[in-house]
Design a protein around this motif. Structure first.
Motif, short mmCIF file in Angstrom:
data_model
loop_
_atom_site.label_atom_id
_atom_site.label_comp_id
_atom_site.label_asym_id
_atom_site.label_seq_id
_atom_site.Cartn_x
_atom_site.Cartn_y
_atom_site.Cartn_z
N VAL A 1 0.20 13.48 -13.99
CA VAL A 1 1.56 13.14 -13.57
C VAL A 1 1.68 13.29 -12.05
CG1 VAL A 1 3.99 13.79 -13.74
CG2 VAL A 1 2.54 13.81 -15.79
N HIS A 2 2.20 12.26 -11.41
CA HIS A 2 2.27 12.22 -9.95
C HIS A 2 3.70 11.99 -9.48
CE1 HIS A 2 1.69 11.25 -5.80
NE2 HIS A 2 1.85 9.95 -5.95
N LEU A 3 4.08 12.73 -8.44
CA LEU A 3 5.40 12.59 -7.84
C LEU A 3 5.25 12.22 -6.38
CD1 LEU A 3 8.49 13.03 -8.01
CD2 LEU A 3 8.07 15.46 -7.52
N HIS A 4 6.01 11.22 -5.96
CA HIS A 4 6.02 10.82 -4.55
C HIS A 4 6.95 11.73 -3.75
CE1 HIS A 4 4.59 6.35 -4.89
NE2 HIS A 4 4.09 7.05 -5.89
N ALA A 5 6.79 11.65 -2.42
CA ALA A 5 7.78 12.17 -1.46
C ALA A 5 7.84 13.67 -1.28
CB ALA A 5 9.18 11.65 -1.79
N LEU B 1 8.18 8.70 -9.82
CA LEU B 1 7.45 9.66 -10.65
C LEU B 1 6.68 8.81 -11.65
CD1 LEU B 1 7.03 12.61 -11.88
CD2 LEU B 1 8.95 12.03 -13.39
N HIS B 2 5.37 9.06 -11.77
CA HIS B 2 4.63 8.26 -12.75
C HIS B 2 3.35 8.93 -13.19
CE1 HIS B 2 1.64 6.68 -9.76
NE2 HIS B 2 2.64 6.73 -8.91
N CYS B 3 2.80 8.39 -14.26
CA CYS B 3 1.47 8.81 -14.69
C CYS B 3 0.47 8.08 -13.81
CB CYS B 3 1.25 8.45 -16.15
SG CYS B 3 -0.40 8.92 -16.71
N HIS B 4 -0.58 8.80 -13.36
CA HIS B 4 -1.58 8.15 -12.50
C HIS B 4 -2.77 7.65 -13.29
CE1 HIS B 4 -2.93 6.97 -8.55
NE2 HIS B 4 -1.87 7.55 -8.02
N ASN B 5 -2.68 7.67 -14.61
CA ASN B 5 -3.57 6.82 -15.40
C ASN B 5 -3.04 5.42 -15.12
OD1 ASN B 5 -4.17 5.02 -17.65
ND2 ASN B 5 -5.09 6.81 -18.63
N TYR C 1 -5.80 13.10 1.67
CA TYR C 1 -4.85 12.23 0.97
C TYR C 1 -5.55 10.90 0.71
CZ TYR C 1 -1.93 15.90 2.90
OH TYR C 1 -1.40 17.12 3.23
N TRP C 2 -4.82 9.93 0.17
CA TRP C 2 -5.49 8.64 -0.02
C TRP C 2 -4.50 7.50 -0.08
CZ3 TRP C 2 -6.71 5.91 -4.98
CH2 TRP C 2 -6.03 6.42 -6.09
N TYR C 3 -4.99 6.29 -0.09
CA TYR C 3 -4.10 5.15 -0.16
C TYR C 3 -4.61 4.15 -1.18
CZ TYR C 3 -7.45 2.76 2.99
OH TYR C 3 -8.57 2.21 3.55
N HIS C 4 -3.67 3.43 -1.76
CA HIS C 4 -4.03 2.45 -2.78
C HIS C 4 -2.88 1.47 -2.97
CE1 HIS C 4 -1.40 4.55 -5.70
NE2 HIS C 4 -1.92 5.68 -5.24
N SER C 5 -3.13 0.44 -3.72
CA SER C 5 -2.10 -0.56 -4.01
C SER C 5 -1.04 0.05 -4.93
CB SER C 5 -2.73 -1.77 -4.70
OG SER C 5 -1.75 -2.56 -5.35
N HIS C 6 0.22 -0.37 -4.72
CA HIS C 6 1.26 0.04 -5.66
C HIS C 6 2.03 -1.19 -6.15
CE1 HIS C 6 3.25 3.30 -7.67
NE2 HIS C 6 2.82 4.21 -6.82
N ALA C 7 1.33 -2.31 -6.20
CA ALA C 7 1.98 -3.54 -6.66
C ALA C 7 2.31 -3.42 -8.16
CB ALA C 7 1.09 -4.74 -6.40
N LEU D 1 0.84 -1.21 0.00
CA LEU D 1 0.00 0.00 0.00
C LEU D 1 0.87 1.25 0.00
CD1 LEU D 1 -2.83 -0.88 2.58
CD2 LEU D 1 -2.95 -0.97 0.08
N HIS D 2 0.40 2.23 -0.74
CA HIS D 2 1.08 3.53 -0.84
C HIS D 2 0.16 4.60 -0.26
CE1 HIS D 2 2.90 7.12 -2.45
NE2 HIS D 2 1.91 7.34 -3.30
N TRP D 3 0.75 5.53 0.48
CA TRP D 3 -0.01 6.61 1.14
C TRP D 3 0.17 7.84 0.28
CZ3 TRP D 3 -2.31 3.36 4.08
CH2 TRP D 3 -1.61 2.24 4.52
N HIS D 4 -0.72 8.00 -0.67
CA HIS D 4 -0.58 9.00 -1.72
C HIS D 4 -0.70 10.41 -1.15
CE1 HIS D 4 -1.43 10.30 -6.05
NE2 HIS D 4 -1.48 11.40 -5.32
N GLY D 5 0.38 11.17 -1.28
CA GLY D 5 0.40 12.55 -0.79
C GLY D 5 1.17 12.70 0.50
CU1 C2O Z 1 -1.16 7.39 -6.03
CU2 C2O Z 1 2.55 6.26 -6.94
O1 C2O Z 1 0.70 6.77 -6.52
#
Ligand code: C2O
Ligand code: CU
Ligand code: CU
Length: 510
Positions: A438-442, A491-495, A160-166, A122-126
């Protein structure tokens, strides 16, 4: 801390049940928030809508505190509202996944139990935790195993939100039900702000679904769906089809997540009244903005005040996704429409209008609340004037391939190393026919400029962002600075179909 499911054997009569629900939610008369997957309960809940009101009562997610919490992810069945039990992936037995609510400064301590048949993380988005707490796909655990998270919440109050990042599975997992809101609260920040009270807060996860002839959601990202991402013609809000919320003639605070794999929503009201936008990905904006609509791409969040004052019992209106177009998209005559062919094309396209959630006004109130005139000050943002370097990231979708700077995701490669604490300007370039959120972590970034396409930065992109929509032909420049941790992020596309099929890269903060 753990919820108590509604007891289906409760001796409450339906009448007193309705009353208790109404009291418990302070006038937001919806289904009990803690519905189990048991279908008889759900049909009970449907009966809660007043006579003459069609649809299914909006479900609210159960709320859990992520401090010493075990979160079990397991297969189960769920009725989206029309009576068909269909297979889903449920978090703590619920759809939508529970809403995790925590205060800034508190420890986030949670153990994820992977009880599905795939690897899972699980990833804690944001949020901006240390990299081994961030849900990078290299940490996915096998079926039957657990993963423990433990880090302090340093984020600003926000949605914020959470989802799978498998790896390769994020699209499927999210579509099948893993995905919940994660709300950070900070009483100091909102002190004195006349925000709607907790019982007039509406957590909303907006998604689209494609249902098979049997009413069961299908996920087959092949052919055109591999290119544009997987979209469907049906709106699902908090795991509810044809969702209806009973509300008082008052001001409500909606915390809205676009939890779709690929669909962009243009949020507006059917009665033409504006939305008051107060927050986005990284918390409150610098001031409230009154807008006829707000665009929301996958993984983006907004908080809006919905003003139902002046409406009376029996009135109703719809939160809609309004029709829109962009180059290469539905109305622009690009390749999307042509590839679908046939009469089905519209339903699967971006920009198609969609009814999301119907509000029915019920009752009266002596305390309708108010819109806001001001918001707490923004924290310091990365300043483009202090940028030490620039980087460019090209997002391309061609020949069934989704790439960043020509490369498909390699879990073991580091394409980009960024010095900790230094401000940089990154330009996200969309040279494809499909939108890329486009989404960036951290960290959170500041959107500085949009060139090409829509050519401007919109109010819902002000403040602190972690995801920004880059439409075909656009170049979006953002000011970025990592100040939380060093380590390996993404860094990734969130599509999610783009992400799962390569449009991602590792970012090493050094
Ligand atoms: Cu909401 Cu790397 O993701
Ligand atoms: Cu993220
Ligand atoms: Cu994309």
């Amino acid at each position: 801390m753990k919820h108590n499911p509604v007891d289906p054997t409760s001796s409450w009569t339906r009448r007193s049940f309705i009353k208790k629900t109404a009291v418990a939610t302070g006038g937001l008369v919806v289904a009990p928030p803690l519905l189990s997957a048991c279908s008889s309960l759900i049909s009970d809940a449907v009966a809660l809508l007043p006579e003459g009101v069609d649809g299914h009562p909006l479900r609210l997610p159960p709320e859990l505190t992520p401090t010493d919490l075990r979160l079990r992810v397991a297969p189960g069945t769920w009725d989206l509202g029309r009576g068909t039990l269909s297979p889903h992936l449920l978090v703590e037995g619920h759809l939508p996944s529970p809403c995790l609510r925590i205060r800034k400064g508190e420890p986030f301590r949670l153990t994820m139990e992977n009880r599905i048949d795939d690897p899972l993380i699980l990833h804690w988005h944001g949020l901006t935790p240390p990299d081994d707490m961030d849900g990078h796909p290299r940490f996915a655990v096998a079926p039957g195993e657990d993963y423990a998270y433990d880090f302090p919440i340093v984020e600003r109050a926000g949605t914020y939100w959470y989802h799978s990042h498998a790896h390769h599975l994020t699209g499927r997992h999210t579509y099948q039900g893993i995905g919940g809101l994660l709300i950070v609260e900070d009483p100091d920040e909102v002190r004195g702000l006349p925000l709607p009270p907790a019982e007039r807060e509406l957590p909303l996860i907006l998604q689209d679904r494609r249902l098979g002839p049997d009413g069961i959601p299908v996920y087959e990202p092949v052919g055109p769906s591999m290119m544009q991402g997987f979209m469907g013609p049906e709106a699902v809000v908090n795991g509810t089809l044809d969702a209806v919320a009973m509300v008082e003639p008052a001001v409500y605070r909606a915390r809205i997540l676009n939890g779709s794999n690929a669909r962009i929503f243009r949020l507006g009201r059917s009665d033409g009244r504006p939305l008051q936008l107060i927050a986005n990905d990284g918390g409150f904006l610098d001031q409230p903005y009154t807008l006829p609509w707000v665009d929301l791409a996958p993984a983006e969040r907004v908080e809006v005040l919905l003003d139902f004052r002046g409406l009376s019992e029996g009135d109703s209106l719809i939160l809609q996704s309004l029709e829109f177009s962009f180059p290469g998209g539905m109305m622009g005559g690009g390749m999307g429409g042509g590839m679908m062919g046939g009469g089905m094309a519209d339903a699967y396209q971006q920009g198609r209008p969609l009814d999301l959630l119907r509000f029915h006004i019920q009752g009266t109130t002596t305390n309708p609340g108010t819109l806001l005139d001001a918001l707490p000050p923004l924290p310091e943002q990365p300043d483009p004037a202090h940028a030490l370097r620039e980087r460019r990231f090209d997002f391309s979708s061609r020949m069934m391939m989704h790439t960043i700077n020509g490369k498909s995701y390699d879990m073991d490669a580091v394409e980009t190393e960024v010095p900790f604490g230094e401000t940089e300007i990154w330009t996200f370039v969309n040279d494809s026919n499909y939108p890329h959120p486009v989404h960036l972590h951290a960290t959170h970034f500041r959107v500085v400029e949009r060139r090409g396409g829509r050519g401007e930065v919109f109010p819902w992109e002000y403040g602190l962002k972690d995801t920004v929509l880059v439409l075909p032909g656009e170049q979006v420049r953002v000011a970025v600075r990592f100040t939380a941790h060093r380590g390996l992020y993404l860094l990734h596309c969130h599509n999610l179909e783009h992400e799962d099929h390569g449009m991602m890269q590792n970012i090493l903060v050094v």
